[in-house]
Design an enzyme around this catalytic site. Sequence first.
Site, PDB file in Angstrom:
ATOM      1  N   ASP B 171      59.672  21.988 102.231  1.00  0.00           N
ATOM      2  CA  ASP B 171      58.419  21.230 102.208  1.00  0.00           C
ATOM      3  C   ASP B 171      57.270  22.229 102.153  1.00  0.00           C
ATOM      4  O   ASP B 171      56.947  22.872 103.145  1.00  0.00           O
ATOM      5  CB  ASP B 171      58.276  20.368 103.468  1.00  0.00           C
ATOM      6  N   LYS B 239      54.687  14.578  98.596  1.00  0.00           N
ATOM      7  CA  LYS B 239      54.601  14.164  99.996  1.00  0.00           C
ATOM      8  C   LYS B 239      53.138  14.071 100.405  1.00  0.00           C
ATOM      9  O   LYS B 239      52.336  14.912 100.009  1.00  0.00           O
ATOM     10  CB  LYS B 239      55.357  15.211 100.836  1.00  0.00           C
ATOM     11  N   LYS B 275      57.426  10.997  99.684  1.00  0.00           N
ATOM     12  CA  LYS B 275      57.611  11.062 101.131  1.00  0.00           C
ATOM     13  C   LYS B 275      56.281  10.900 101.855  1.00  0.00           C
ATOM     14  O   LYS B 275      55.488  11.836 101.884  1.00  0.00           O
ATOM     15  CB  LYS B 275      58.259  12.409 101.512  1.00  0.00           C
TER      16      LYS B 275
END
Lengths: 297, 339
Positions: B171, B239, B275
């Site tokens: 991430d 995300k 996400k």
Amino acid sequence: MSESTRLNVFKTYKLYVGGKFPRSESGRVYEVTDSKGNWLANAPLSSRKDARDAVVAARKAFGGWSGATAYNRGQILYRIAEMLEGRRDQFVREVGEAEGLSKSKAGAVVDAAIDRWVWYAGWTDKIGQIVGGANPVAGPFFNLSTPEPTGVVTVVAPQDSSFLGLISVIAPVIATGNTAVVITSEKSPLPALSLGEVLATSDLPGGVVNILSGKAGEMGPHLASHQDVNAIDLAGADAALAKELEIAAADNLKRVLRPQPVDDWTADPGTTRLTAFLETKTVWHPTGSLGAGGSSY
Amino acid sequence: MCARGVTGSYARRYAHVVTMPTTLTAFADVTTSDSALRRFLHGLPGVDAVGLEARAASLGTRSIKTTAKAYAIDLAISMIDLTTLEGADTPGKVRALAAKAVNPDPTDRSTPMTAAVCVYPDMVATAKAGLNGADVKVASVATAFPAGRAALPVKLADTRDAVAAGADEIDMVIDRGAFLAGRYLETYELIKAVKEACVREDGTAARLKVIFETGELSTYDNIRRASWIGMIAGADFIKTSTGKVGVNATPANTLLMLEAVRDFKAQTGIQIGVKPAGGIRTTKDALKFLVLVNETAGADWLTNEWFRFGASSLLNDLLMQRQKLSTGRYSGPDYVTVD
């Protein structure tokens, strides 16, 4: 504008949950009548989801309320009595209508209720001395027992005594540091819903008392089996409902206060209700290093 | 501009406004220079903020009950990236988290596992050991998370470190400073470089999630532009946020990103995951997001391969709701673990 042409301003009675005044999540209401059957107002008919939200609010408030000093709790409870006194006329009218009492009799009931609240306010910092204390033990330890609040308490309020009875069951629960989810008298919920307005303006943190109007038979089973409710006071449940709720409450070993017949709510209540929702914490503490003589003090 | 029906994808609707490349290789044109990329990004249609929020709000009003709710709860649990990103993380806490990811509700073995655990790079090995071979991924934040304020070599080293330690997913955070200053190409190249750093020695690669920190991007237009930069640069997931700023995942900004991945797939055939992270704490919230996914991107995205929740406290609420459905009585926080 003359008196006769003025429009009526009706009051919308609402629930009191988490310091706010929501309508029932279900959107339902039911008609509340006076003792002669005349319509008084519509009250919210709470659903199990309102009860669930009330438990969440009560749990959230528990840490702060149980952690407040007993002295502080007493001050806040006394403040509630002051606010009740200021709205005495409103409660005299609502109690009179709900219970079919004359103005003077209703006034006596409201006075007794306010006095009852003051009486419990005084108990907050004294109950520890009555039920706790230092225990003699055979060793070099201080052994101290102190009462601790049980947690979130569901209160099924008395059905007939809509105000004095209600206060007589709420005040002892919160005086000791518990938080309460109260199901009002189904027939006469209006004084209880107005009490919410008093609590909201009395420094009482939101969520310490949550007031739901509606059917005890509908919400009771969900609250009795709720895993996050620690105790239940069955004061206003009839025999069949009390039995059902007590069975449901056994699931997570809730403390249960069975309904006790009360003929006269103005009688001295004693400390039974104060001590019903307390746990005892006992602490062993060394008295300190022992000198050669065997004692350090 | 003429009005068209709402049934066509919006890519078709604005086709006459901006010439849109139709294959991924064609995006090579728009990334040749800063000005070309800016032209492309500023040519994307502006976001109707009121319409977006109204759409997100109206999709949030669906009532999901009984068997559908049970399905949605299990699906949501299986989509969670169970996260701990605190300075105070200890190996013990990470092991506990890993154990919870594998077996969320010890009283009910039919509870699905979460999708992944998400930790800082130095905790990847601990998390991997804690999972003990279970089918739960290890995601690691990298690139100087959460601010992203470090030099490129540091960010790449951070990424390689996490991959070498066994992270299945990375991430990364974009450099919001560069993006907001209009240096879009720099943002694009950062993502590309990190993507390359995700490749393992054996040639396989960790999946890359790109965090935009939507709460710091100020406008919906910026979120749309950032989404396209991320997708063109090769992100496997886009995300919303780090969870470290005031505004995190909201239904509106997640809806916007879902529209972006839908349109990207329509044009290129490449599917990209979404996400939302931070601020999703209740089952009710999670179910609203699942409705957004189904109604916007479609059922293709309703697996943990393509949709994740970055969350920690959400799991407990899902478990309590699950217990309510299976036992019929309301559960409480005493019956789930304390994180």
